[in-house]
Design an enzyme around this catalytic site. Sequence first.
Site, mmCIF file in Angstrom:
data_model
loop_
_atom_site.group_PDB
_atom_site.id
_atom_site.type_symbol
_atom_site.label_atom_id
_atom_site.label_comp_id
_atom_site.label_asym_id
_atom_site.label_seq_id
_atom_site.Cartn_x
_atom_site.Cartn_y
_atom_site.Cartn_z
ATOM 1 N N HIS A 102 70.859 23.396 -27.270
ATOM 2 C CA HIS A 102 72.126 23.669 -27.563
ATOM 3 C C HIS A 102 72.906 24.396 -26.422
ATOM 4 C CE1 HIS A 102 70.881 23.525 -31.886
ATOM 5 N NE2 HIS A 102 72.095 22.930 -31.801
ATOM 6 N N ASP A 138 72.725 -9.882 -24.983
ATOM 7 C CA ASP A 138 71.833 -10.856 -25.627
ATOM 8 C C ASP A 138 72.262 -12.277 -25.733
ATOM 9 O OD1 ASP A 138 69.457 -9.424 -25.594
ATOM 10 O OD2 ASP A 138 70.307 -8.253 -27.456
ATOM 11 N N CYS A 194 80.627 -5.421 -27.819
ATOM 12 C CA CYS A 194 80.053 -4.143 -27.060
ATOM 13 C C CYS A 194 79.059 -4.535 -26.168
ATOM 14 C CB CYS A 194 79.580 -3.394 -28.520
ATOM 15 S SG CYS A 194 78.201 -4.227 -29.283
HETATM 16 C C1 PEP Z 1 73.970 -6.904 -26.588
HETATM 17 O O1 PEP Z 1 72.995 -7.503 -26.901
HETATM 18 O O2 PEP Z 1 75.162 -7.094 -25.930
HETATM 19 C C2 PEP Z 1 74.230 -5.369 -27.156
HETATM 20 C C3 PEP Z 1 75.422 -4.701 -26.955
HETATM 21 O O3 PEP Z 1 73.036 -4.575 -27.546
HETATM 22 P P1 PEP Z 1 71.884 -4.203 -26.655
HETATM 23 O O4 PEP Z 1 72.449 -4.169 -25.194
HETATM 24 O O5 PEP Z 1 71.411 -2.872 -26.995
HETATM 25 O O6 PEP Z 1 70.828 -5.437 -26.793
HETATM 26 MG MG MG Z 2 71.482 -6.945 -27.979
#
Ligand code: PEP
Ligand code: MG
Length: 600
Positions: free
Chosen positions: A214, A483, A530
């Site tokens: 903390h 991925d 993302c």
């Molecule tokens: C991705 O595959 O783009 C992703 C955001 O997930 P990670 O990088 O955790 O596999």
């Molecule tokens: Mg991924």
Amino acid sequence: MTQPRSRSAAASGRGRPPGGEVVLDGLGVSPGVAIGPAHRHEAGEVPVPEHAVPAAGIDDELARFRAAVDAALRQIAKLKQRGARLPAAAGEEIGFLLDAHAQMLSGSRLVRGVEARIATARTNAEAAVQQETSSIAKAFAAMDDSYLAARVADVRDVGGRLLRNLTRTTFRAFSDLAEGTIVVAEDITPADTALMDPERIAAFACVAGGMEGHTAIMARSLGLPAVLGAAGLMEVAAPGDMVVVDGSAGRVVVRPEPATLAAYEEKRAAFLRAERQLRRLARLPAVTRDGIPVALHANLELPRDADLAMQHGAAGIGLLRSEFMFMNRDDLPGEDEQYAALARAVTALGGRPATIRTLDAGGEKLPAALRATVAPGPNPALGLRAIRLALREPVLLETQLAAILRAAVHGPVRILLPMISHLHEIQQVRAVLARVERRLLRRGVALAEPRPPLGVMIEVPGAALAADSLARACDFFAIGTNDLTMYTLAIDRGDEQVAHLYTPLHPAVLRLIQFTTEAALRNRIPVSLCGEMAGDPRYTALLLGLGIRELSMAPIKIARIKNRVRGIDLAAAALRAQAIMGQSDPGRIAALLDDFNALA
Ligand code: PEP
Ligand code: MG
């Protein structure tokens, strides 16, 4: 952690001069650089008298202990009032902590244990408090659970408070320190940190402490540069010594040489400039030049970084990778432990959305506790991982979904499923979710209304190509280009030998992004991106041009992407994206993109 070493001794060749420069390495738990005079904070070991209590004196001794408990509860209530005046995240953090301390003083094991020692063993109150806190701390430490290990510090903190009250030892606060002081100590408790005024105290460093505690969290939320775990600090830092605390690099320099001092002054100035820029950008909206808003979210590996994400101006968490809770341990985290970690992150967001991804593990990232039940497959990237593993191990999925559903009462939450490739995987998860909800309701647990939306990662080419049918079965998409690029081009994202072939600018990857985005828009569900691509300003115009309006990235990247978004004319970006989608060569695509970026 290294032992202290004297730089000037080595440089001058005159042996170790007393009082020369000493550099100590530790954990940089809160970034920033501060330079100032040291104040040695002595926790003041409270002397603990030990004697037997005569039978006739037991009631008085119990009354004395209860008075100390009441005084501690009053002190905690007062600290809580002060906490309310701290910056929002820090105030909330200390609020949780002080509530936990108050609970430890209300009919808890600690109080009952001390009373039993006084009543039956006839131990005096001070010794009883010390024995009981040591015994609880030992029991927690033996459980090898990082959550309980962090609670050991709380038990000691509460014990110390009771001892001070019993022995009437006054607590030395920081309010009388000169502006710019650097606090150095053996240990600094989270409650001590709550008493630090960031306007007055420039930084702190101490010998004890870890990244998870903390104290570290408090330092980050107060914006105080801090280094913990600096072994040897109290042997070398005298009161008034000039000290540098580099919370970004995890380094403390005691009595810096003029050249070292100059280098750190420069580093401090650069950090403050970057901070100012960041703060200025954090306050500005992420809108394109032609007024189209873009949501910039944060990817988090650790829920404790939610505060950091807010400081960088994140509109929410676009991807919370829940793997952190399962790694570096031999057992699986239970529902309560997962709930506590997630609830903390959700609360820290103050009403902004948190997208929590279920466990994306398998292959080489398999938690130790599952190694006995999951056999290693011939090809980990294509094997029993992510949602496939979760559906094979329903208790794992049920526990995680229960924790997420419970955390959702603290703020808006979205549930995200990794590596979906089949429609029936979403339907199976919906069935598990319904079962978990029914169980929670039967247990009398309050659930959020409406329930959290259920979304899927689009990171397998087959899922992108089936995006229309998946969109009808779920509530949102998050495109994982890391991925998606790997699976589309059949290039392991971690293999250096083929890294030169790995590019999201391959037309096949771009078409899958475009197809997924359009399927989401057709089916009126939100879509975000993302993967690492989201945090690279080189790609921003192209992604916006393809229709993406939500990007999620490492918090540190948000300011740069916001800067880029604010420079883009979306109509022009859409035209350029159209031109790019007509190309077949990644080199030509890159050239068209770079050319557009250079213009805008
Ligand atoms: C991705 O595959 O783009 C992703 C955001 O997930 P990670 O990088 O955790 O596999
Ligand atoms: Mg991924």
